[in-house]
Design an enzyme around this catalytic site. Structure first.
Site, PDB file in Angstrom:
ATOM      1  N   HIS A  57       0.818  -1.214   0.000  1.00 17.44           N
ATOM      2  CA  HIS A  57       0.000   0.000   0.000  1.00 17.44           C
ATOM      3  C   HIS A  57       0.852   1.264   0.000  1.00 17.44           C
ATOM      4  CE1 HIS A  57      -3.239  -2.723   0.724  1.00 17.44           C
ATOM      5  NE2 HIS A  57      -2.861  -3.015   1.953  1.00 17.44           N
ATOM      6  N   HIS A 215      -6.909  -4.552  -1.387  1.00 17.26           N
ATOM      7  CA  HIS A 215      -6.228  -5.848  -1.381  1.00 17.26           C
ATOM      8  C   HIS A 215      -6.676  -6.694  -2.568  1.00 17.26           C
ATOM      9  CE1 HIS A 215      -6.545  -4.565   2.884  1.00 17.26           C
ATOM     10  NE2 HIS A 215      -5.263  -4.857   2.869  1.00 17.26           N
TER      11      HIS A 215
END
Length: 327
Positions: A57, A215
């Site tokens: 991320h 995700h």
């Protein structure tokens, strides 16, 4: 070759070493257990702000370590929460006696490991709390909402509050208020490439995936034939209606690419969203456009809006010096 990251485990360590070499005046990287700590000295009694997150991320969370933001950040494996061992090591390194505030996205592993860490810290006499980030309006049930772009915004608010001398109680309160004033949604423009399973099937040219997670969680595939204004309507109207935002509100706007969308496209989107917000008489007081919360190499972006008040605006504008944010 789909990616230079052929071995995700070793890639994380190598990336951390590269980050340490790139920002030697801002951060210190620890290994085994892995965590990143700010170099700027913190005064005694200051609240320490800590963020853990799975890798993939970036720049969240390690790019936000530094004066005015995070005291420490713990990167886990790809899309996997860091362990309590990592989190507690970070707590021991940055605790200055004012307590510890964790900023946690609403994912089961991250919440569980943070709660375990807080329990261990409390047993050692270290006061610790966490603020949950759950700003994703694509999920109807509020308790199940994922953490998206508001995680970046909350880290800045919490860090500025701590740097300004807020007590732990006060820092928790203002950070929770920042999250409560924020709403987000993600949109995918192609399927991301994950190291474990290779490339996925691309979306058709006239479709987007609305309400994706960071995700690789799927969203709703929607056909869009009218271009950028239609895409903006599909994303922004649910955000505006959920808080709800009202005419005259002051807005902090975050448009974050997911890692595979070029700045050219982000700015195309920015023009359309500014036009929509202006039509609703919403004033964009501050904004960030770029890659601030990603999903490896996925195409798409996350849109976040925070309704500002005087205190939140002051904390946002407070000085910050991290590898990514600095003013």
């Amino acid at each position: 070759m789909q990616s230079l990251m052929t071995k995700p485990g070793s890639a994380i360590t190598q990336s951390l070493r590269g980050m340490a070499l790139s920002h030697p005046d801002t951060i210190k990287v620890h290994f085994d257990p892995d965590f990143v700590e700010r170099l700027a000295p913190a005064p005694s009694g200051k609240v320490a702000v800590v963020k853990g997150s799975g890798s993939g991320h970036e720049p969240l969370p390690i790019g936000y370590v530094g004066l005015g933001m995070l005291d420490a950040a713990c990167p886990g494996p790809i899309f996997t929460s860091p362990s309590p061992v990592q989190l507690l090591a970070a707590v021991h390194s940055v605790d200055r006696g004012g307590g510890v505030l964790f900023v946690v996205k609403n994912y089961a592993g991250g919440v569980l490991n943070t709660e375990l860490t807080i329990e261990l810290a409390l047993q050692e006499g270290i006061d610790a709390r966490y603020v949950l980030v759950n700003d994703d309006v694509s999920i109807p049930k509020v308790a199940n909402r994922r953490g998206l772009g508001a995680a970046t915004l909350a880290c800045k608010i919490a860090g500025a509050a701590a740097e300004s001398g807020y007590t732990l109680d006060a820092a928790v309160e203002v950070t929770r208020r920042a999250v409560a004033a924020s709403r987000s949604m993600g949109v995918g423009t192609n399927v991301n490439t994950l190291p474990r399973n290779g490339p996925g099937e691309n979306l058709a040219d006239d479709t987007i995936e609305l309400g994706v997670g960071i995700h690789g969680e799927p969203g709703e595939v929607r056909s869009v034939s009218k271009g950028m204004p239609e895409i903006v309507d599909l994303i922004v109207h649910p955000i505006l209606h959920d808080l709800p935002f009202a005419s005259g509100d002051r807005i902090l706007l975050l448009i974050s690419g997911m890692g595979g969308t070029p700045p050219l496209e982000l700015y195309l989107f920015s023009e359309a969203i500014h036009e929509l917000l202006a039509a609703h008489n919403l004033r964009v007081e501050r904004q960030l456009i770029g890659n601030y919360l990603t999903c490896l190499g996925r195409g798409g972006y996350t849109i976040s809006l925070m309704r500002l008040d005087d205190e939140l605006l002051q904390l946002w504008d407070a000085p910050v010096h991290t590898p990514v944010l600095h003013w």
